[in-house]
Write a protein that holds these residues in place. Structure first.
Motif, PDB file in Angstrom:
ATOM      1  N   LEU A  90      73.994 -12.783  50.655  1.00 35.00           N
ATOM      2  CA  LEU A  90      72.575 -13.092  50.767  1.00 35.00           C
ATOM      3  C   LEU A  90      72.170 -13.372  52.212  1.00 35.00           C
ATOM      4  CD1 LEU A  90      72.156 -15.435  47.670  1.00 35.00           C
ATOM      5  CD2 LEU A  90      71.603 -12.995  47.834  1.00 35.00           C
ATOM      6  N   ALA A  91      70.927 -13.064  52.520  1.00 24.48           N
ATOM      7  CA  ALA A  91      70.377 -13.331  53.853  1.00 24.48           C
ATOM      8  C   ALA A  91      69.828 -14.750  53.916  1.00 24.48           C
ATOM      9  CB  ALA A  91      69.267 -12.335  54.171  1.00 24.48           C
ATOM     10  N   ASP A  92      69.767 -15.292  55.118  1.00 23.21           N
ATOM     11  CA  ASP A  92      69.058 -16.550  55.354  1.00 23.21           C
ATOM     12  C   ASP A  92      68.357 -16.453  56.697  1.00 23.21           C
ATOM     13  OD1 ASP A  92      70.845 -17.452  57.496  1.00 23.21           O
ATOM     14  OD2 ASP A  92      72.291 -17.918  55.930  1.00 23.21           O
ATOM     15  N   VAL A  97      69.471  -9.770  62.553  1.00 27.51           N
ATOM     16  CA  VAL A  97      68.936  -8.472  62.144  1.00 27.51           C
ATOM     17  C   VAL A  97      68.576  -7.679  63.399  1.00 27.51           C
ATOM     18  CG1 VAL A  97      68.089  -9.272  59.907  1.00 27.51           C
ATOM     19  CG2 VAL A  97      66.615  -9.461  61.916  1.00 27.51           C
ATOM     20  N   TYR A  98      68.360  -6.407  63.203  1.00 30.78           N
ATOM     21  CA  TYR A  98      68.013  -5.517  64.316  1.00 30.78           C
ATOM     22  C   TYR A  98      66.506  -5.545  64.542  1.00 30.78           C
ATOM     23  CZ  TYR A  98      67.528  -1.068  66.872  1.00 30.78           C
ATOM     24  OH  TYR A  98      67.212  -0.100  67.785  1.00 30.78           O
ATOM     25  N   PHE A 240      77.532 -14.974  68.639  1.00 25.02           N
ATOM     26  CA  PHE A 240      76.804 -14.672  67.401  1.00 25.02           C
ATOM     27  C   PHE A 240      77.741 -14.717  66.191  1.00 25.02           C
ATOM     28  CE2 PHE A 240      73.611 -11.728  69.809  1.00 25.02           C
ATOM     29  CZ  PHE A 240      72.988 -12.848  70.337  1.00 25.02           C
ATOM     30  N   GLY A 241      79.006 -14.365  66.400  1.00 19.66           N
ATOM     31  CA  GLY A 241      79.948 -14.314  65.295  1.00 19.66           C
ATOM     32  C   GLY A 241      79.687 -13.127  64.382  1.00 19.66           C
ATOM     33  N   ASP A 242      80.536 -12.973  63.380  1.00 23.62           N
ATOM     34  CA  ASP A 242      80.428 -11.844  62.453  1.00 23.62           C
ATOM     35  C   ASP A 242      80.076 -12.264  61.032  1.00 23.62           C
ATOM     36  OD1 ASP A 242      81.160  -9.881  64.396  1.00 23.62           O
ATOM     37  OD2 ASP A 242      83.258 -10.495  64.163  1.00 23.62           O
ATOM     38  N   ASP A 243      79.942 -13.553  60.809  1.00 20.55           N
ATOM     39  CA  ASP A 243      79.797 -14.047  59.441  1.00 20.55           C
ATOM     40  C   ASP A 243      78.397 -13.896  58.863  1.00 20.55           C
ATOM     41  OD1 ASP A 243      82.447 -14.787  59.489  1.00 20.55           O
ATOM     42  OD2 ASP A 243      82.021 -16.847  60.128  1.00 20.55           O
ATOM     43  N   ASN A 244      77.370 -13.914  59.715  1.00 21.40           N
ATOM     44  CA  ASN A 244      76.000 -13.897  59.196  1.00 21.40           C
ATOM     45  C   ASN A 244      75.185 -12.827  59.904  1.00 21.40           C
ATOM     46  OD1 ASN A 244      73.711 -14.523  57.763  1.00 21.40           O
ATOM     47  ND2 ASN A 244      73.434 -16.572  58.635  1.00 21.40           N
ATOM     48  N   VAL A 245      75.588 -11.582  59.696  1.00 21.52           N
ATOM     49  CA  VAL A 245      74.959 -10.431  60.346  1.00 21.52           C
ATOM     50  C   VAL A 245      74.565  -9.425  59.271  1.00 21.52           C
ATOM     51  CG1 VAL A 245      75.248  -8.583  62.035  1.00 21.52           C
ATOM     52  CG2 VAL A 245      76.365 -10.795  62.400  1.00 21.52           C
ATOM     53  N   ALA A 246      73.335  -8.978  59.318  1.00 25.25           N
ATOM     54  CA  ALA A 246      72.852  -8.035  58.304  1.00 25.25           C
ATOM     55  C   ALA A 246      73.299  -6.614  58.619  1.00 25.25           C
ATOM     56  CB  ALA A 246      71.328  -8.086  58.227  1.00 25.25           C
ATOM     57  N   LEU A 250      70.267   2.241  53.585  1.00 22.39           N
ATOM     58  CA  LEU A 250      69.568   3.519  53.568  1.00 22.39           C
ATOM     59  C   LEU A 250      69.238   3.924  52.139  1.00 22.39           C
ATOM     60  CD1 LEU A 250      71.819   5.164  56.260  1.00 22.39           C
ATOM     61  CD2 LEU A 250      69.371   4.739  56.520  1.00 22.39           C
ATOM     62  N   ASN A 251      68.240   4.777  52.008  1.00 19.69           N
ATOM     63  CA  ASN A 251      67.766   5.161  50.676  1.00 19.69           C
ATOM     64  C   ASN A 251      68.807   5.906  49.862  1.00 19.69           C
ATOM     65  OD1 ASN A 251      65.307   3.958  51.148  1.00 19.69           O
ATOM     66  ND2 ASN A 251      64.269   5.846  51.754  1.00 19.69           N
ATOM     67  N   ASP A 252      69.760   6.547  50.526  1.00 16.49           N
ATOM     68  CA  ASP A 252      70.791   7.276  49.790  1.00 16.49           C
ATOM     69  C   ASP A 252      71.935   6.364  49.346  1.00 16.49           C
ATOM     70  OD1 ASP A 252      72.199   6.768  52.108  1.00 16.49           O
ATOM     71  OD2 ASP A 252      72.415   8.871  52.693  1.00 16.49           O
ATOM     72  N   GLY A 253      71.783   5.067  49.602  1.00 17.40           N
ATOM     73  CA  GLY A 253      72.792   4.115  49.179  1.00 17.40           C
ATOM     74  C   GLY A 253      73.830   3.786  50.226  1.00 17.40           C
ATOM     75  N   SER A 254      73.813   4.492  51.336  1.00 18.25           N
ATOM     76  CA  SER A 254      74.795   4.226  52.384  1.00 18.25           C
ATOM     77  C   SER A 254      74.369   3.034  53.237  1.00 18.25           C
ATOM     78  CB  SER A 254      75.000   5.466  53.264  1.00 18.25           C
ATOM     79  OG  SER A 254      73.791   5.843  53.889  1.00 18.25           O
ATOM     80  N   ILE A 255      75.318   2.531  54.007  1.00 25.37           N
ATOM     81  CA  ILE A 255      75.120   1.332  54.808  1.00 25.37           C
ATOM     82  C   ILE A 255      75.076   1.691  56.289  1.00 25.37           C
ATOM     83  CG2 ILE A 255      76.208  -0.837  55.528  1.00 25.37           C
ATOM     84  CD1 ILE A 255      74.850  -0.906  52.796  1.00 25.37           C
ATOM     85  N   ASP A 256      74.151   1.064  57.000  1.00 25.53           N
ATOM     86  CA  ASP A 256      73.966   1.290  58.436  1.00 25.53           C
ATOM     87  C   ASP A 256      74.405   0.027  59.176  1.00 25.53           C
ATOM     88  OD1 ASP A 256      73.127   1.914  60.992  1.00 25.53           O
ATOM     89  OD2 ASP A 256      70.995   1.685  60.558  1.00 25.53           O
ATOM     90  N   VAL A 257      75.562   0.098  59.822  1.00 18.61           N
ATOM     91  CA  VAL A 257      76.072  -1.033  60.591  1.00 18.61           C
ATOM     92  C   VAL A 257      75.703  -0.822  62.057  1.00 18.61           C
ATOM     93  CG1 VAL A 257      78.116  -2.348  61.271  1.00 18.61           C
ATOM     94  CG2 VAL A 257      77.975  -1.338  58.976  1.00 18.61           C
ATOM     95  N   LYS A 258      74.896  -1.719  62.603  1.00 19.89           N
ATOM     96  CA  LYS A 258      74.497  -1.570  64.007  1.00 19.89           C
ATOM     97  C   LYS A 258      75.676  -1.874  64.920  1.00 19.89           C
ATOM     98  CE  LYS A 258      71.206  -0.561  65.368  1.00 19.89           C
ATOM     99  NZ  LYS A 258      70.668   0.800  65.620  1.00 19.89           N
TER     100      LYS A 258
END
Length: 404
Positions: A90-92, A97-98, A240-246, A250-258
């Motif tokens: 979950l986000a907080d 975010v980008y 920033f760490g890696d624990d709380n990063v969104a 994408l609409n096709d169900g894939s994930i976009d990791v910045k």
């Protein structure tokens, strides 16, 4: 056993009942806080939460971050949904975010600070600040046979009137991908509006050369640290760490990791949190950090906009349908003037699975920030803003935003 200390005695059971009532009252107060809308009406935060969750479900938006300002002060900040849906995370409000093109609004503010410090002037041709001609720099070498680069100023870069493309690898007329990526000036600088990230890149190059400082460091020193924006930067910081990063969805169900950028891009590399970015908008709404002259210049129309849509950036078709709201561009911000609610400045952010929107009604002291990590996130912008703030004169068609 009894608890004494006054004329009346309280048994432990009565104390527990009293504490329970107090907690219920506190919870009820928290849930009935209200936000003032543009017309002076009210909406409770509970109503806001319910509506946004419903809109997210209907539009299939995985994550939304919201901030609202009333009386030029942060009034409500909330995150909904997932920072990473496949992981059920979950986000907080501290989730990174980008920011996408929110970067340009921050950069515009930074440039006005440098103007106040007399580091540069808005109307001095940029090549005067450089050690060699603009076309001698590798990134802009394609301009060697077009000396109109000599006309380009900081004001033109921030108002999107340089004639340079938005992104060199996309044709600004057709929006078709251009694998060659030839840099070109498409019209006389200063003559009309056409959204240009490359113009911001040029100004970044100039600023970094004349200050001998990278813009991520300038922004950190002059904006982020003073405002305690600890989870914001034009580059990635290990703190920033890696624990709380969104991640983006994408609409096709894939994930976009910045990717974690090591080099700043003035027009588009900002990462932030909704809580941090709200601090920046509050600073601007309260007219802090800049001289009155610079603030007024930044948010004054520099060029009227008559394009039918914002993208593709360069079109021959024009319209007068936004003349009534005085659609124009300032320095780093789009501008409108709503007949009912007065002047407003806005900025969008679009980076594939990251869709953001911010508008600030300066004459009302009311702002809203929406940051989503879903490719179809912009489909909720109009319904959410009209529910939370009321009907506005936002040029939805020009922005290309269509509700779900």
């Amino acid at each position: 056993m009894k608890i004494s200390g006054s004329k009346n005695s309280f048994t432990p059971v009565r104390v527990l009942i009293w504490l329970s009532l107090m907690l219920v009252g506190m919870h009820g107060y928290g849930q009935t806080r209200h936000i003032t809308k543009l017309d002076g009406g009210k909406i409770t935060t509970a109503e806001i939460d319910t509506f946004i969750k419903s809109a997210m479900e209907a539009a299939k938006v995985q994550g939304v971050n919201l901030a609202i300002l009333n009386n030029n002060k942060i009034a409500y900040v909330q995150s909904y949904g997932f920072r990473n849906k496949p992981k059920n995370a979950l986000a907080d409000t501290a989730t990174i975010v980008y920011g996408a093109s929110f970067s340009k609004a921050v950069f515009g503010y930074l440039i006005m600070k440098l103007v106040d410090e007399k580091v540069l002037e808005l109307d001095t041709p940029l090549y005067h600040y450089l050690k060699q001609p603009i076309a001698s720099y590798k990134y802009f070498a394609d301009l060697k046979d077009d000396d109109r680069w000599k006309q380009i100023t900081a004001r033109m870069c921030l108002s999107h009137t340089t004639g340079l493309p938005n992104v060199r690898y996309f044709n600004p007329i057709t929006n078709a991908e251009d694998s060659v990526g030839v840099m070109k000036i498409y019209f006389t600088p200063g003559s009309k509006y056409a959204y240009s990230g490359e113009g911001f890149r040029l100004l970044q190059m100039v600023v970094e050369e004349i200050t001998n400082t990278k813009i991520h460091q300038l922004a950190k020193e002059k904006i982020f640290e003073p405002l305690n924006m600890k989870r914001t930067g034009y580059i990635w910081y290990e703190s920033f760490g890696d624990d709380n990063v969104a991640v983006g969805h994408l609409n096709d169900g894939s994930i976009d990791v910045k990717r974690k950028r090591k080099e700043a891009v003035a027009g588009g590399s900002l990462v932030t949190t909704i809580a941090d970015y709200a601090k920046f908008i509050q600073q601007v709404m309260q007219r802090k950090g800049l001289s009155k002259k610079s603030y007024d210049t930044m948010l004054s129309p520099q060029i009227a906009i008559h394009s039918v849509t914002q993208f593709p950036p360069i079109t021959q078709e024009t319209t007068t349908e936004n003349d009534a709201i005085q659609l124009s561009y300032g320095l780093g911000w789009g501008l409108i003037n709503c007949p009912a609610y007065g002047r407003a400045f806005f900025k969008e952010g679009n980076g594939g699975s990251w869709r953001n929107y911010n508008i600030n009604f300066r004459d009302k002291g009311i702002s809203i920030i929406l940051m989503t990590n879903s490719e179809n996130g912009e489909t909720i912008f109009q319904p959410v803003i009209e529910k939370l703030l009321g009907k506005t004169c936002i040029p939805w068609k020009w922005n290309g935003y269509h509700p779900y």
